[in-house]
Motif scaffolding. Sequence first.
Motif, PDB file in Angstrom:
ATOM      1  N   SER A  87      14.831  29.329   9.993  1.00 49.33           N
ATOM      2  CA  SER A  87      15.388  30.427  10.226  1.00 49.33           C
ATOM      3  C   SER A  87      16.179  30.506  11.329  1.00 49.33           C
ATOM      4  O   SER A  87      17.264  31.347  11.672  1.00 49.33           O
ATOM      5  N   ARG A  88      15.980  29.708  12.442  1.00 51.43           N
ATOM      6  CA  ARG A  88      16.907  29.743  13.723  1.00 51.43           C
ATOM      7  C   ARG A  88      18.223  29.310  13.465  1.00 51.43           C
ATOM      8  O   ARG A  88      19.210  29.743  13.726  1.00 51.43           O
ATOM      9  N   PHE A  89      18.192  28.135  12.754  1.00 54.93           N
ATOM     10  CA  PHE A  89      19.528  27.380  12.481  1.00 54.93           C
ATOM     11  C   PHE A  89      20.102  28.502  11.482  1.00 54.93           C
ATOM     12  O   PHE A  89      21.709  28.647  11.789  1.00 54.93           O
ATOM     13  N   ALA A  90      19.532  29.180  10.549  1.00 53.98           N
ATOM     14  CA  ALA A  90      20.318  30.131   9.467  1.00 53.98           C
ATOM     15  C   ALA A  90      20.919  31.141  10.683  1.00 53.98           C
ATOM     16  O   ALA A  90      22.230  31.651  10.323  1.00 53.98           O
ATOM     17  N   ALA A  91      20.201  31.828  11.418  1.00 59.53           N
ATOM     18  CA  ALA A  91      20.768  32.751  12.507  1.00 59.53           C
ATOM     19  C   ALA A  91      21.815  32.356  13.233  1.00 59.53           C
ATOM     20  O   ALA A  91      22.549  33.185  13.375  1.00 59.53           O
ATOM     21  N   LEU A  92      21.785  31.017  13.522  1.00 61.43           N
ATOM     22  CA  LEU A  92      23.098  30.520  14.450  1.00 61.43           C
ATOM     23  C   LEU A  92      24.190  29.971  13.765  1.00 61.43           C
ATOM     24  O   LEU A  92      25.330  30.038  14.481  1.00 61.43           O
ATOM     25  N   SER A  93      23.906  29.496  12.584  1.00 61.73           N
ATOM     26  CA  SER A  93      25.012  28.877  11.886  1.00 61.73           C
ATOM     27  C   SER A  93      26.208  30.072  11.217  1.00 61.73           C
ATOM     28  O   SER A  93      25.881  30.982  10.771  1.00 61.73           O
ATOM     29  N   SER A  94      27.148  29.142  11.278  1.00 62.86           N
ATOM     30  CA  SER A  94      28.339  30.046  10.682  1.00 62.86           C
ATOM     31  C   SER A  94      28.504  29.644   9.114  1.00 62.86           C
ATOM     32  O   SER A  94      29.619  29.888   8.366  1.00 62.86           O
TER      33      SER A  94
END
Length: 161
Positions: A87-94
């Motif tokens: 979920s953290r990566f999904a929030a940060l990723s473009s």
Amino acid sequence: MTSSAPPIDIGISSDQREQIAAGLGRLLADSYVLYGKTHGFHWNVTGPMFNTLHLMFMGQYTELWNALDVIAERIRALGCPAPFGGSRFAALSSIEETQGHPAALEMVRELVLGHEAVARTARSLFPLVETAGDQPTADLLTQRLQIHEKTAWMLRSLLEA
């Protein structure tokens, strides 16, 4: 007697280190989402180009997997925690995750877009890194750009008539 670690003093201010680490966190997230997409495509590719793409995707996801540690360890060397978790990566990723199971050439097209997105994220960090005089991060970014731009070119070549 307890000893504590001395404050980080590598010639880059705390504020600059935090800003660079935040940018590297976005690069880590983009790389992780692209890794997952590439590995999933490796598992699910079908069609006449199966063997070629299956092996190509394996080389690409292996390279991305190894890059994750390099990026995260640079964040840690700057004195900041590396982000983690889906979920953290999904929030940060473009990069958006793929829905469903696209056809082989659509997989290739999505990976072109993914590698170009990672390249844009890496390139966007240069002004901050250069201002801070952070040569190790600049070197990491240059290496990542070379890999992502070359991979995007090679994948794009499969789509050209």
